[in-house]
Write a protein that holds these residues in place. Sequence first.
Motif, PDB file in Angstrom:
ATOM      1  N   LYS A  84       7.116  30.528 -12.585  1.00 45.21           N
ATOM      2  CA  LYS A  84       8.431  30.857 -13.414  1.00 45.21           C
ATOM      3  C   LYS A  84       8.827  29.967 -14.613  1.00 45.21           C
ATOM      4  O   LYS A  84       9.769  29.858 -14.871  1.00 45.21           O
ATOM      5  N   PHE A  85       7.740  29.534 -15.199  1.00 45.28           N
ATOM      6  CA  PHE A  85       7.662  28.655 -16.302  1.00 45.28           C
ATOM      7  C   PHE A  85       7.339  29.202 -17.750  1.00 45.28           C
ATOM      8  O   PHE A  85       6.570  30.256 -17.608  1.00 45.28           O
ATOM      9  N   ARG A  86       7.974  28.549 -18.567  1.00 46.30           N
ATOM     10  CA  ARG A  86       7.582  28.869 -19.975  1.00 46.30           C
ATOM     11  C   ARG A  86       7.189  27.900 -20.799  1.00 46.30           C
ATOM     12  O   ARG A  86       6.194  28.022 -21.570  1.00 46.30           O
ATOM     13  N   PHE A  87       7.637  26.676 -20.439  1.00 43.91           N
ATOM     14  CA  PHE A  87       7.222  25.475 -21.155  1.00 43.91           C
ATOM     15  C   PHE A  87       6.800  24.391 -20.238  1.00 43.91           C
ATOM     16  O   PHE A  87       7.410  24.130 -19.233  1.00 43.91           O
ATOM     17  N   LEU A  88       5.481  23.839 -20.734  1.00 45.64           N
ATOM     18  CA  LEU A  88       5.036  22.659 -19.988  1.00 45.64           C
ATOM     19  C   LEU A  88       5.118  21.475 -21.093  1.00 45.64           C
ATOM     20  O   LEU A  88       4.605  21.610 -22.072  1.00 45.64           O
ATOM     21  N   ILE A  89       5.554  20.345 -20.381  1.00 44.84           N
ATOM     22  CA  ILE A  89       5.617  19.165 -21.173  1.00 44.84           C
ATOM     23  C   ILE A  89       4.693  17.939 -20.721  1.00 44.84           C
ATOM     24  O   ILE A  89       4.752  17.967 -19.567  1.00 44.84           O
ATOM     25  N   LEU A  90       3.989  17.763 -21.707  1.00 47.08           N
ATOM     26  CA  LEU A  90       3.056  16.537 -21.281  1.00 47.08           C
ATOM     27  C   LEU A  90       3.123  15.268 -22.146  1.00 47.08           C
ATOM     28  O   LEU A  90       3.745  15.185 -23.005  1.00 47.08           O
ATOM     29  N   SER A  91       2.806  14.323 -21.614  1.00 50.64           N
ATOM     30  CA  SER A  91       2.701  12.862 -22.167  1.00 50.64           C
ATOM     31  C   SER A  91       1.654  12.963 -23.169  1.00 50.64           C
ATOM     32  O   SER A  91       0.903  13.713 -23.553  1.00 50.64           O
ATOM     33  N   SER A  92       1.487  11.684 -23.941  1.00 51.15           N
ATOM     34  CA  SER A  92       0.196  11.598 -24.971  1.00 51.15           C
ATOM     35  C   SER A  92      -0.774  10.895 -24.136  1.00 51.15           C
ATOM     36  O   SER A  92      -1.722  10.539 -24.884  1.00 51.15           O
ATOM     37  N   SER A  93      -0.658  10.564 -22.785  1.00 51.97           N
ATOM     38  CA  SER A  93      -1.798   9.480 -22.252  1.00 51.97           C
ATOM     39  C   SER A  93      -3.291  10.332 -22.319  1.00 51.97           C
ATOM     40  O   SER A  93      -3.152  11.381 -22.191  1.00 51.97           O
ATOM     41  N   SER A  94      -4.207   9.631 -21.984  1.00 51.45           N
ATOM     42  CA  SER A  94      -5.391   9.968 -21.962  1.00 51.45           C
ATOM     43  C   SER A  94      -5.577  11.354 -21.068  1.00 51.45           C
ATOM     44  O   SER A  94      -6.060  12.420 -21.364  1.00 51.45           O
ATOM     45  N   ASN A  95      -5.041  10.882 -19.603  1.00 52.76           N
ATOM     46  CA  ASN A  95      -5.267  12.049 -18.803  1.00 52.76           C
ATOM     47  C   ASN A  95      -4.660  13.554 -19.286  1.00 52.76           C
ATOM     48  O   ASN A  95      -4.914  14.431 -18.932  1.00 52.76           O
ATOM     49  N   SER A  96      -3.159  13.236 -19.692  1.00 47.35           N
ATOM     50  CA  SER A  96      -2.446  14.289 -19.925  1.00 47.35           C
ATOM     51  C   SER A  96      -3.187  15.123 -21.149  1.00 47.35           C
ATOM     52  O   SER A  96      -3.167  16.303 -21.162  1.00 47.35           O
ATOM     53  N   ARG A  97      -3.488  14.404 -21.941  1.00 46.87           N
ATOM     54  CA  ARG A  97      -4.119  15.023 -23.445  1.00 46.87           C
ATOM     55  C   ARG A  97      -5.509  15.931 -22.694  1.00 46.87           C
ATOM     56  O   ARG A  97      -6.024  16.752 -23.441  1.00 46.87           O
ATOM     57  N   TYR A  98      -6.188  15.214 -21.672  1.00 50.32           N
ATOM     58  CA  TYR A  98      -7.343  15.857 -21.132  1.00 50.32           C
ATOM     59  C   TYR A  98      -6.828  17.264 -20.617  1.00 50.32           C
ATOM     60  O   TYR A  98      -7.821  18.131 -20.809  1.00 50.32           O
ATOM     61  N   LEU A  99      -5.904  17.365 -19.967  1.00 52.44           N
ATOM     62  CA  LEU A  99      -5.416  18.480 -19.429  1.00 52.44           C
ATOM     63  C   LEU A  99      -4.731  19.534 -20.357  1.00 52.44           C
ATOM     64  O   LEU A  99      -5.214  20.673 -20.102  1.00 52.44           O
ATOM     65  N   GLY A 100      -4.334  19.229 -21.554  1.00 52.62           N
ATOM     66  CA  GLY A 100      -3.664  20.028 -22.454  1.00 52.62           C
ATOM     67  C   GLY A 100      -4.663  21.045 -23.023  1.00 52.62           C
ATOM     68  O   GLY A 100      -4.049  22.096 -22.956  1.00 52.62           O
ATOM     69  N   GLY A 101      -5.703  20.728 -23.356  1.00 52.31           N
ATOM     70  CA  GLY A 101      -6.503  21.735 -23.874  1.00 52.31           C
ATOM     71  C   GLY A 101      -6.938  22.652 -23.078  1.00 52.31           C
ATOM     72  O   GLY A 101      -7.077  23.989 -23.270  1.00 52.31           O
ATOM     73  N   ILE A 102      -7.559  22.287 -21.692  1.00 51.64           N
ATOM     74  CA  ILE A 102      -7.884  23.174 -20.800  1.00 51.64           C
ATOM     75  C   ILE A 102      -6.558  24.105 -20.314  1.00 51.64           C
ATOM     76  O   ILE A 102      -6.823  25.099 -20.216  1.00 51.64           O
TER      77      ILE A 102
ATOM     78  N   TYR B 120      -6.034  16.896 -38.609  1.00 50.77           N
ATOM     79  CA  TYR B 120      -4.808  17.594 -37.724  1.00 50.77           C
ATOM     80  C   TYR B 120      -4.616  16.740 -36.416  1.00 50.77           C
ATOM     81  O   TYR B 120      -3.392  16.893 -35.920  1.00 50.77           O
ATOM     82  N   ASN B 121      -5.453  15.852 -36.094  1.00 44.13           N
ATOM     83  CA  ASN B 121      -4.922  14.897 -34.838  1.00 44.13           C
ATOM     84  C   ASN B 121      -4.725  15.558 -33.857  1.00 44.13           C
ATOM     85  O   ASN B 121      -4.013  15.307 -32.793  1.00 44.13           O
ATOM     86  N   GLY B 122      -5.101  16.955 -33.557  1.00 43.66           N
ATOM     87  CA  GLY B 122      -4.754  17.916 -32.485  1.00 43.66           C
ATOM     88  C   GLY B 122      -5.185  17.006 -30.991  1.00 43.66           C
ATOM     89  O   GLY B 122      -4.693  17.167 -30.102  1.00 43.66           O
ATOM     90  N   GLY B 123      -6.716  16.770 -31.233  1.00 41.32           N
ATOM     91  CA  GLY B 123      -7.114  16.460 -29.795  1.00 41.32           C
ATOM     92  C   GLY B 123      -7.443  17.519 -28.588  1.00 41.32           C
ATOM     93  O   GLY B 123      -7.130  17.205 -27.498  1.00 41.32           O
ATOM     94  N   MET B 124      -7.593  18.740 -29.186  1.00 42.49           N
ATOM     95  CA  MET B 124      -7.400  19.802 -28.468  1.00 42.49           C
ATOM     96  C   MET B 124      -8.745  20.709 -27.976  1.00 42.49           C
ATOM     97  O   MET B 124      -8.700  21.285 -27.180  1.00 42.49           O
ATOM     98  N   ILE B 125      -9.446  20.504 -29.275  1.00 39.25           N
ATOM     99  CA  ILE B 125     -10.660  21.406 -29.238  1.00 39.25           C
ATOM    100  C   ILE B 125     -11.639  21.357 -28.220  1.00 39.25           C
ATOM    101  O   ILE B 125     -12.071  22.345 -27.430  1.00 39.25           O
ATOM    102  N   PRO B 126     -12.083  20.249 -28.026  1.00 36.33           N
ATOM    103  CA  PRO B 126     -13.172  20.160 -26.885  1.00 36.33           C
ATOM    104  C   PRO B 126     -12.569  20.634 -25.333  1.00 36.33           C
ATOM    105  O   PRO B 126     -13.357  21.594 -24.933  1.00 36.33           O
ATOM    106  N   GLY B 127     -11.391  20.313 -25.072  1.00 34.35           N
ATOM    107  CA  GLY B 127     -10.748  20.729 -23.866  1.00 34.35           C
ATOM    108  C   GLY B 127     -10.879  22.250 -23.662  1.00 34.35           C
ATOM    109  O   GLY B 127     -11.179  22.952 -22.804  1.00 34.35           O
ATOM    110  N   MET B 128     -10.377  23.170 -24.910  1.00 37.16           N
ATOM    111  CA  MET B 128     -10.069  24.256 -25.011  1.00 37.16           C
ATOM    112  C   MET B 128     -11.559  25.138 -24.702  1.00 37.16           C
ATOM    113  O   MET B 128     -11.687  26.160 -24.193  1.00 37.16           O
ATOM    114  N   ILE B 129     -12.585  24.335 -25.440  1.00 40.89           N
ATOM    115  CA  ILE B 129     -13.956  25.105 -25.385  1.00 40.89           C
ATOM    116  C   ILE B 129     -14.414  25.088 -24.025  1.00 40.89           C
ATOM    117  O   ILE B 129     -14.803  25.877 -23.301  1.00 40.89           O
ATOM    118  N   SER B 130     -14.198  23.938 -23.164  1.00 44.67           N
ATOM    119  CA  SER B 130     -14.652  23.531 -21.894  1.00 44.67           C
ATOM    120  C   SER B 130     -14.102  24.820 -20.983  1.00 44.67           C
ATOM    121  O   SER B 130     -14.689  25.393 -20.131  1.00 44.67           O
TER     122      SER B 130
END
Lengths: 319, 248
Positions: A84-102, B120-130
């Motif tokens: 039931k969510f529309r927004f997900l808010i993450l921090s800028s830590s290494s682990n959160s950024r790791y999750l963001g793209g995925i 851009y400093n996105g830091g997003m693309i590698p995770g998205m590709i994965s």
Amino acid sequence: MGILIYAEVEKGKLKKDCFELASYASQIADIFSFEVHAVCFNADNPEELSNYGIKKIYNYRNKNYFNFDATIYSDYISKIFIKKFRFLILSSSSNSRYLGGILSITLNASYISNVISKFESNSSIKVIRNSFTNKAFETVEALEKNVILSIAKNSFEIIKKSFTAEIEEINFEMINPMNNVTSIEKSENKVSISDADIVVSGGRGLKGPENWHLIEDLANVLGGATACSKPVSDLGWRPHSEHVGQTGKPVSSNLYVAIGISGAIQHLAGVNASKTKLVINTDPEAPFFKAADYGIVGDAFEVVPDLINKIKEFKSLNS
Amino acid sequence: MKILVCISHVPDTTSKINFSENNTLFDNDGVQFIINPNDEFGLIRAIWFKEKMGATVDVINVGTKNTEQTLRKALAIGADKAIRINTISKCSKVVAKSISKYLELNQYDLIIAGRESIDYNGGMIPGMISALSKINFIDKCTHIEISNNNVKAVREIEGGVENISTTLPLIISSQKGLVEEKDLRIPNMRGIMMARKKKLIVIEDYGFKTSSQTIKFEKPLSKNKVTLIPSDNVDKLIELLNKEAKVI
Ligand SMILES: Cc1cc2nc3c(=O)[nH]c(=O)nc-3n(C[C@H](O)[C@H](O)[C@H](O)COP(=O)(O)OP(=O)(O)OC[C@H]3O[C@@H](n4cnc5c(N)ncnc54)[C@H](O)[C@@H]3O)c2cc1C
Ligand SMILES: Nc1ncnc2c1ncn2[C@@H]1O[C@H](COP(=O)(O)O)[C@@H](O)[C@H]1O
């Protein structure tokens, strides 16, 4: 519809940026009349989040496994989000950024990182972010319905707003981790540069590694981390992990103290995001003074010991 | 082993940042472009695998014809082949989807993209590709060794490192540490000559939809002038840090 924050936990404790995220999310929630919920893994005291506007907390538990795995964590976060969510808010830590793209792929979400503003309205989702290594602000509009924001560190105030939160404890399993973590090496009681609120950094002006007690002692009295310029790590005076700048680490602390650092553009690229910069340098023409908030033109070997003593006094009077 | 290195074409850090078209576009005028430094660390590690283990190294960019000079530089440093997907890359997701589409049609064992681009400093693309290509991913990788299909790698975490063992195929995000700074290479004459003969393949835009768009850019207001404090008055400094800046 609602807002979900991912609250990071370290050794059972919620990290400080969770409260920043919660405060940020509660303010956006007001615009939409949404509720803010949080998801975390293995938090000992998840209810702490209820002091910052969180109404429900999903706490995933697994006694045996404490290592982070980006695929497994993102699967479990997705499971909550799609309810039931529309927004997900993450921090800028290494682990959160790791999750963001995925997660931006699994949730079909627009993903905006380094966010430093709230939204102005609920009709279009526009936020400001840092870009060009903090040399420009970019206003970005999210075009997909679901949106993930990762919030720049130290950009928002923590605001208290108490609720009695409902806590749902859920078991989770670590099945097929993406990668196998064989060991973790962490220096236990040292604050890391990216986590620290205060960073004390030394440059070539300190003359040699034997003088680094000045940087370390000042960092200790301030409760901060130590850092350095690139030549200092290239010369082997300090470990590479401390090197700040374009080719090193970015720092977004509340206070950055630069001692004996000239302020070359590649160094400044790493510290632009720090709120307050204090520069100590013998040369009044050092470029760093142009980027600084406070400056002392003087010899580090005289000023720093004096500063350490006076801050010690100040701290003992004010604690 | 086949390696693909994602190359982002970015303004050199010393360049002046200006915007054009009503502050909606980066102004290329008089700007020197370079291979994104994080990508360069990855590229040099890939070339090490080529020289020591016979890997082939391709480089890819999603962009317009302007970026070909940067791809040529990567070829001159030692990459075997370059691919450009002809797209005006408006958002990270379009870039990631385009690269994943290319990966669907072309197999690679190791994919390297930078931890973040310095523009851009996105830091997003590698995770998205994965996630798109369902390939294992190690973010912020500072060391990688490969034998047969087995990978030993190090990931930087807050305050330390994580040692990882995994297998190919794999995507890593590259940064400082993967190779020493002294190992970085400037293209030499021979490399530049050889690069002219290497293939640069252009693929037409796959036409993915943008997921987010830039509305405008702004430059930070110029800073207030520094407050200078005499070196014999650190008490004053402490007062300012406490009362005015509220940082101690
Ligand atoms: C592609 C590229 C990438 C780079 N990336 C980075 C990066 O990421 N990070 C980085 O830091 N650099 C980077 N550099 C290097 C950068 O250009 C500078 O050379 C470097 O930052 C200078 O380091 P420094 O200030 O410690 O030394 P210096 O420039 O030698 O400055 C020393 C300063 O100490 C002062 N000083 C001397 N004695 C004293 C004293 N007793 N008390 C107080 N002050 C004193 C001097 O006045 C001087 O200002 C990069 C360069 C290039 C070309
Ligand atoms: N247009 C592009 N073409 C190819 N690779 C890119 C492009 N933009 C970014 N990348 C890769 O993705 C990494 C992270 O970029 P970003 O997510 O923009 O910070 C970069 O370091 C590159 O390796």
